[in-house]
Design an enzyme around this catalytic site. Structure first.
Site, PDB file in Angstrom:
ATOM      1  N   LYS A 125     -40.763 -93.558 -80.158  1.00 53.46           N
ATOM      2  CA  LYS A 125     -40.744 -92.110 -79.888  1.00 53.46           C
ATOM      3  C   LYS A 125     -41.752 -91.827 -78.789  1.00 53.46           C
ATOM      4  CE  LYS A 125     -38.759 -88.322 -81.453  1.00 53.46           C
ATOM      5  NZ  LYS A 125     -37.471 -88.175 -82.159  1.00 53.46           N
ATOM      6  N   ASP A 165     -35.147 -84.827 -77.725  1.00 50.36           N
ATOM      7  CA  ASP A 165     -35.654 -84.292 -78.992  1.00 50.36           C
ATOM      8  C   ASP A 165     -36.035 -82.841 -78.663  1.00 50.36           C
ATOM      9  OD1 ASP A 165     -36.568 -85.294 -81.862  1.00 50.36           O
ATOM     10  OD2 ASP A 165     -38.183 -84.009 -81.188  1.00 50.36           O
TER      11      ASP A 165
HETATM   12  P1  NDP Z   1     -34.348 -78.002 -79.518  1.00 51.66           P
HETATM   13  O1  NDP Z   1     -35.477 -78.023 -78.591  1.00 51.66           O
HETATM   14  O2  NDP Z   1     -32.958 -77.975 -78.988  1.00 51.66           O
HETATM   15  O3  NDP Z   1     -34.488 -76.804 -80.555  1.00 51.66           O
HETATM   16  C1  NDP Z   1     -35.605 -76.680 -81.358  1.00 51.66           C
HETATM   17  C2  NDP Z   1     -35.481 -75.416 -82.185  1.00 51.66           C
HETATM   18  O4  NDP Z   1     -36.489 -75.410 -83.189  1.00 51.66           O
HETATM   19  C3  NDP Z   1     -35.692 -74.158 -81.366  1.00 51.66           C
HETATM   20  O5  NDP Z   1     -34.959 -73.109 -81.935  1.00 51.66           O
HETATM   21  C4  NDP Z   1     -37.182 -73.921 -81.514  1.00 51.66           C
HETATM   22  O6  NDP Z   1     -37.599 -72.571 -81.336  1.00 51.66           O
HETATM   23  C5  NDP Z   1     -37.409 -74.326 -82.946  1.00 51.66           C
HETATM   24  N1  NDP Z   1     -38.798 -74.816 -83.096  1.00 51.66           N
HETATM   25  C6  NDP Z   1     -39.364 -75.862 -82.461  1.00 51.66           C
HETATM   26  N2  NDP Z   1     -40.640 -75.998 -82.795  1.00 51.66           N
HETATM   27  C7  NDP Z   1     -40.893 -75.005 -83.667  1.00 51.66           C
HETATM   28  C8  NDP Z   1     -42.038 -74.602 -84.376  1.00 51.66           C
HETATM   29  N3  NDP Z   1     -43.199 -75.279 -84.249  1.00 51.66           N
HETATM   30  N4  NDP Z   1     -41.927 -73.524 -85.202  1.00 51.66           N
HETATM   31  C9  NDP Z   1     -40.739 -72.838 -85.325  1.00 51.66           C
HETATM   32  N5  NDP Z   1     -39.626 -73.181 -84.662  1.00 51.66           N
HETATM   33  C10 NDP Z   1     -39.696 -74.244 -83.857  1.00 51.66           C
HETATM   34  O7  NDP Z   1     -34.556 -79.303 -80.451  1.00 51.66           O
HETATM   35  P2  NDP Z   1     -33.515 -80.057 -81.384  1.00 51.66           P
HETATM   36  O8  NDP Z   1     -32.523 -79.106 -81.940  1.00 51.66           O
HETATM   37  O9  NDP Z   1     -33.030 -81.248 -80.652  1.00 51.66           O
HETATM   38  O10 NDP Z   1     -34.464 -80.593 -82.550  1.00 51.66           O
HETATM   39  C11 NDP Z   1     -34.667 -79.873 -83.771  1.00 51.66           C
HETATM   40  C12 NDP Z   1     -35.148 -80.843 -84.846  1.00 51.66           C
HETATM   41  O11 NDP Z   1     -34.168 -81.877 -85.032  1.00 51.66           O
HETATM   42  C13 NDP Z   1     -36.446 -81.597 -84.528  1.00 51.66           C
HETATM   43  O12 NDP Z   1     -37.156 -81.799 -85.737  1.00 51.66           O
HETATM   44  C14 NDP Z   1     -35.960 -82.930 -83.996  1.00 51.66           C
HETATM   45  O13 NDP Z   1     -36.942 -83.939 -84.145  1.00 51.66           O
HETATM   46  C15 NDP Z   1     -34.776 -83.165 -84.903  1.00 51.66           C
HETATM   47  N6  NDP Z   1     -33.773 -84.115 -84.430  1.00 51.66           N
HETATM   48  C16 NDP Z   1     -33.159 -83.954 -83.224  1.00 51.66           C
HETATM   49  C17 NDP Z   1     -32.188 -84.859 -82.822  1.00 51.66           C
HETATM   50  C18 NDP Z   1     -31.426 -84.694 -81.550  1.00 51.66           C
HETATM   51  O14 NDP Z   1     -30.516 -85.487 -81.322  1.00 51.66           O
HETATM   52  N7  NDP Z   1     -31.718 -83.711 -80.729  1.00 51.66           N
HETATM   53  C19 NDP Z   1     -31.844 -86.027 -83.650  1.00 51.66           C
HETATM   54  C20 NDP Z   1     -32.488 -86.060 -84.933  1.00 51.66           C
HETATM   55  C21 NDP Z   1     -33.422 -85.128 -85.276  1.00 51.66           C
HETATM   56  P3  NDP Z   1     -38.380 -72.154 -79.979  1.00 51.66           P
HETATM   57  O15 NDP Z   1     -37.349 -72.209 -78.908  1.00 51.66           O
HETATM   58  O16 NDP Z   1     -38.911 -70.804 -80.262  1.00 51.66           O
HETATM   59  O17 NDP Z   1     -39.469 -73.186 -79.804  1.00 51.66           O
HETATM   60  O1  2IT Z   2     -35.060 -87.994 -84.033  1.00 46.46           O
HETATM   61  C1  2IT Z   2     -34.066 -88.536 -83.493  1.00 46.46           C
HETATM   62  O2  2IT Z   2     -33.376 -89.363 -84.106  1.00 46.46           O
HETATM   63  C2  2IT Z   2     -33.723 -88.166 -82.126  1.00 46.46           C
HETATM   64  N1  2IT Z   2     -34.373 -87.292 -81.551  1.00 46.46           N
HETATM   65  C3  2IT Z   2     -32.590 -88.848 -81.409  1.00 46.46           C
HETATM   66  C4  2IT Z   2     -33.042 -90.173 -80.869  1.00 46.46           C
HETATM   67  C5  2IT Z   2     -32.049 -90.885 -80.001  1.00 46.46           C
HETATM   68  O3  2IT Z   2     -32.438 -91.932 -79.472  1.00 46.46           O
HETATM   69  O4  2IT Z   2     -30.915 -90.437 -79.841  1.00 46.46           O
END
Ligand code: NDP
Ligand code: 2IT
Length: 445
Positions: A125, A165
């Site tokens: 990561k 992420d």
């Molecule tokens: P994005 O950046 O697309 O979206 C993040 C969302 O979460 C936004 O709405 C953001 O609001 C909110 N957010 C982030 N930080 C905070 C905080 N500290 N408090 C409140 N709201 C918060 O990210 P993703 O959708 O990609 O990721 C969301 C979660 O999913 C994370 O935990 C990530 O690690 C996990 N994840 C993502 C994967 C992927 O493929 N993208 C895969 C597996 C897990 P704001 O815009 O106001 O910051």
């Molecule tokens: O937390 C996760 O699994 C991710 N943000 C996706 C990682 C990836 O390599 O697609």
């Protein structure tokens, strides 16, 4: 004192000041004692001391120039945690809260998540404390180029393959891919989450959210239930939240909330496909705040609140770590919630996890439930290696099958170890055994 307790004390001491990392390690360690009772080699060969230590950690300066011509500096990181099962694989997070503890927790979780996918991927990561919010496209581009100007020497399609992420989507992946290509003069699958036209995979944008709903569906199947008609709360409004809502709609459920760091919208009439399309434009193109949804559609806006006070059948935390505390967990259950499927990484505090497990609701922890994203990244790597693209239906079918397999692996381990339906225990054990055995096979690693 048991071996696991002894190592835990050492880990606590050596990583003091890293609360998120310690939280993630403790959860895994707490699941493992029956495994160590069965296989004395793990203790004899000090597997835990080794697995908690990243193979390599890279921390670097990222200087960049803002639109006013001022020199700015951020900190960049890559934690290459474990390569027993394949090249390091895991996302990059750009968010002002990013630090060593958060990236180490994410890297550690990623090892076991990637193991569960059955694909050949190690765990890693990275990211930066850079805040993309409020920055122009050109500022984001200059930052990404500078970030890659250091990172390029540590990664490669057979070495370490980052992805997105929080704060890193197709735009950021594009700028980083472009810079990597210029420096190396190579067009390779060094990043995943690329746009379709230049090496991306169909379904990768959708994969984490879709996979999380597929996992929920698998948990429900065990109880002969379905998502049809279920009221669902979803937190976040980014990549994972958006495609969770899309798949919930496809499965006949009724999503009623979304949130961001400003607050939550509650739409009791349901977030429809048309409203979701508007949210996607708001968040991905106009880069606005979710509060605007309330004005646009006459829904309720709850400033500075999360969605967990809204009654629901199923909850899909899809924002960030520790967004559900013990009290939130109790409120969810009191209001009738019977399933939690984690799109985010470690969204539930240890107290919340205890509530879900002791109340025996269907609880899919992130390292199993959100593994669809990295799984489809693995499928993107396969397609890049072949220089071929699979059709949408083919990738989706593979994703569905992988989520079904992950569910079975976690469920079967929970049965084997005497706690049927405890997916925390099952996912930790099933994920761990493969990595640990590979490390034993590989000797001094
Ligand atoms: P994005 O950046 O697309 O979206 C993040 C969302 O979460 C936004 O709405 C953001 O609001 C909110 N957010 C982030 N930080 C905070 C905080 N500290 N408090 C409140 N709201 C918060 O990210 P993703 O959708 O990609 O990721 C969301 C979660 O999913 C994370 O935990 C990530 O690690 C996990 N994840 C993502 C994967 C992927 O493929 N993208 C895969 C597996 C897990 P704001 O815009 O106001 O910051
Ligand atoms: O937390 C996760 O699994 C991710 N943000 C996706 C990682 C990836 O390599 O697609």
């Amino acid at each position: 004192m048991s071996y696991i307790e002894k190592v835990w004390q050492r880990v606590e001491h050596r990583n003091a000041g890293e609360p998120e990392f310690l939280q993630a390690v403790k959860e895994v360690f707490d699941s493992l004692s029956p495994v160590f009772d069965k296989n004395p080699r793990y203790e004899k060969e000090n597997i835990l001391e080794r697995i908690v230590e990243p193979e390599r950690q890279i921390i670097f300066r990222v200087p960049w120039i803002d639109d006013k011509g001022n020199m700015q500096v951020n900190r960049g990181f890559r934690f290459e945690f474990n390569s027993a099962l394949g090249p390091y694989k895991g996302g990059l997070r750009f968010h002002p809260t990013v630090n060593q503890s958060i990236l180490k927790f994410l890297g550690f979780e990623q090892i076991f998540k990637n193991s569960l996918t059955t694909l050949s991927m190690g765990g890693g990561k990275g990211g930066s404390d850079f805040d993309p919010k409020g920055k122009s496209d050109m500022e984001v581009m200059r930052f990404c180029q500078s970030f890659m100007t250091e990172l390029f020497r540590h990664i490669g399609p057979d070495t370490d393959v980052p992805a997105g992420d929080i704060g890193v989507g197709a735009r950021e992946i594009g700028y980083m891919f472009g810079q990597y290509k210029r420096i190396r003069n190579e067009f390779t699958g060094v990043l995943t989450g690329k746009r379709l036209e230049w090496g991306g995979s169909l379904i990768r944008p959708e994969a984490t959210g879709y996979g999380c709903v597929y996992f929920a569906d698998e948990m429900l199947k065990v109880k002969k239930q379905t998502l049809e008609g279920c009221v669902c709360t979803v937190s976040g409004s980014g990549n994972v939240a958006q495609y969770t809502v899309e798949k919930l709609l496809a499965m006949g459920a009724k999503p009623v909330t979304l949130s961001d760091s400003g607050g939550t919208i509650h739409d009791p009439a349901g977030i429809t496909a048309e409203k979701l399309e508007w949210v996607m434009d708001l968040k991905n193109v106009r880069r606005g705040r979710i509060s605007e949804y309330a004005t646009e559609f006459g829904a309720k806006y709850m400033a500075n609140q999360n969605p967990w006070s809204i009654p629901c059948d199923c909850a899909f935390p899809s924002a960030t770590q520790n967004e559900i505390n013990g009290d939130d967990a109790k409120t969810l259950i009191k209001n009738g919630c019977r399933l939690v499927s984690e799109g985010a990484n470690m969204p539930s505090t240890p107290e919340a996890v205890d509530v879900f497990v002791s109340e025996k609701i269907m609880y899919g922890p992130g390292k199993a439930a959100n593994a669809g994203g990295v799984s489809t990244s693995g499928l993107e790597m396969s397609q890049n290696s072949m220089r071929l693209n699979w059709e949408r239906d083919e990738v989706d079918a593979r994703l569905r099958q992988i989520m079904t397999n992950i569910h079975s692996a976690a469920y079967n381990a929970s049965v084997e170890y005497g706690e049927t339906g405890n997916y925390v225990l099952g996912a930790n054990i099933a994920g761990f055994i493969k990595v640990a055995n590979a490390m034993l096979d590989q000797g001094l690693v």
